[in-house]
Scaffold this active site. Structure first.
Site, PDB file in Angstrom:
ATOM      1  CE  LYS A 126       1.980   1.631   4.836  1.00  0.00           C
ATOM      2  NZ  LYS A 126       1.445   0.830   3.745  1.00  0.00           N
ATOM      3  CE  LYS A 131      -4.805  -1.533   1.273  1.00  0.00           C
ATOM      4  NZ  LYS A 131      -5.652  -2.412   2.078  1.00  0.00           N
ATOM      5  CB  SER A 145      -0.892   0.021   1.244  1.00  0.00           C
ATOM      6  OG  SER A 145      -1.602  -1.183   1.368  1.00  0.00           O
TER       7      SER A 145
END
Ligand code: NAD
Length: 297
Positions: free
Chosen positions: A239, A170, A95
């Site tokens: 993150k 995502k 990701s």
């Protein structure tokens, strides 16, 4: 197919094992020697560097913690691109930010290497069972070439658009997960403090309008059991929220809720819980409110 796999962590290890079980020749690389040993025992070969790995395969899959590490693995003298030539494929399933992926894809194209972003959803369970949702960005022909690999790893394979589009969707998914998880934690803290049985809250809400993946998967499998072994770590969720916040700045979208929720995860990290599952976001609340949201078996 001769496949390289770099990043044998919570997600990458079971994914790599599934590719092996399906009969693909696998060459692996990870900085964690123990993870590499497990794959060798299962039949994989190891490569001492991403470059040496690329020289032995036709496509490499990366499943790494963040863009900085993906860049380190792809570029430089010992990187994948140094060992890859015309017709080679890179599939980054980590990701990361769409802009980062577009930059890597441009660099890859200079040596005739095609690049797909293919981040996933479905967690460690989905990785182990080969039921991930895979969000692919990039060339349709390249997707067709690697469709067989995707079908081993996942159940729902979506071509979202040009390179970086998989990463974009995502980011959207994971900011919703982060917010839903924080909401479920707060709601269960309130319900439990009011004297409700967490199991009763779960039974009612999971059949009502408050339902979400954070509720249906994270509450019973993690919080109720008092088991916060990841899963999906607080650090990785943080993150992903950073990717959302930064990308939103580029396109000028205000992210009030996302910024607040990111600070909630920051509190959990500051409490030393960054390596625990995201459901550990409930722990500071449990301490503050002197409750435990647990269900006896
Ligand atoms: P992880 O930290 O468990 O695994 C990362 C792996 O990369 C480790 O084995 C680590 O040793 C290896 N690594 C780190 N630096 C390296 C380097 N320089 N060279 C080679 N290997 C290196 O992370 P994870 O949970 O497997 O997540 C991987 C990616 O997938 C992340 O981008 C994450 O956001 C994403 N993701 C995770 C989940 C989840 O539920 N855990 C779900 C969907 C997506």
């Amino acid at each position: 197919m001769k496949v390289g796999f770099i990043g044998l962590g919570a997600m990458g290890k079971p994914m790599a094992l599934n590719l092996l079980k399906a009969g693909h020749l696998l060459v692996v690389n990870d900085v964690n020697a123990k993870a590499v040993e497990e794959l060798i025992l299962a039949g994989a070969k190891k490569a001492e560097s991403p470059k040496l790995l690329a020289e032995q395969v036709e496509v490499v899959i990366t499943m790494l913690p963040n863009g900085g590490i993906v860049e380190q693995v792809l570029l430089g003298e010992q990187g994948v691109l140094a060992g890859a030539g015309d017709g080679f494929g890179i599939i980054d399933m980590s990701s990361v930010a769409p802009g980062f992926t577009q930059k890597m894809a441009r660099l890859a194209a200079q040596t005739g290497v095609c690049y797909l972003d293919a981040p996933v959803s479905g967690g460690v369970k989905g990785a182990a069972e080969g039921t991930l949702t895979i969000m692919v960005g990039g060339d349709e022909q390249a997707l067709a070439r690697y469709q067989g690999l995707f079908q081993i790893l996942g159940k729902k394979i979506h071509h979202i658009g040009a390179v970086g589009a998989g990463d974009a969707v995502k980011i959207v998914n994971n900011l919703m997960l982060a917010i839903n998880m924080a909401g479920a934690a707060e709601a269960f803290a309130l319900g439990t403090k009011m004297g409700l049985d967490p199991q009763v809250i779960f039974d009612i809400v999971s059949a009502s309008s408050g339902n979400s993946y954070a509720l249906s998967a994270k509450m019973p499998n993690f919080v109720f059991k008092g088991n916060f072994t990841p899963g999906f770590t607080v650090d990785l969720q943080y993150k992903d929220l950073e990717l959302a916040v930064q990308t939103a700045k580029d396109v000028q979208v205000p992210m009030l809720l996302t910024n607040v929720v990111q600070q909630l995860y920051e509190q959990v990290r500051a409490a030393g819980l960054g390596k625990e599952d995201i459901s550990a976001i409930i722990k500071p609340l449990e301490t503050l409110c002197d409750i435990q949201v647990r269900v006896k078996n």
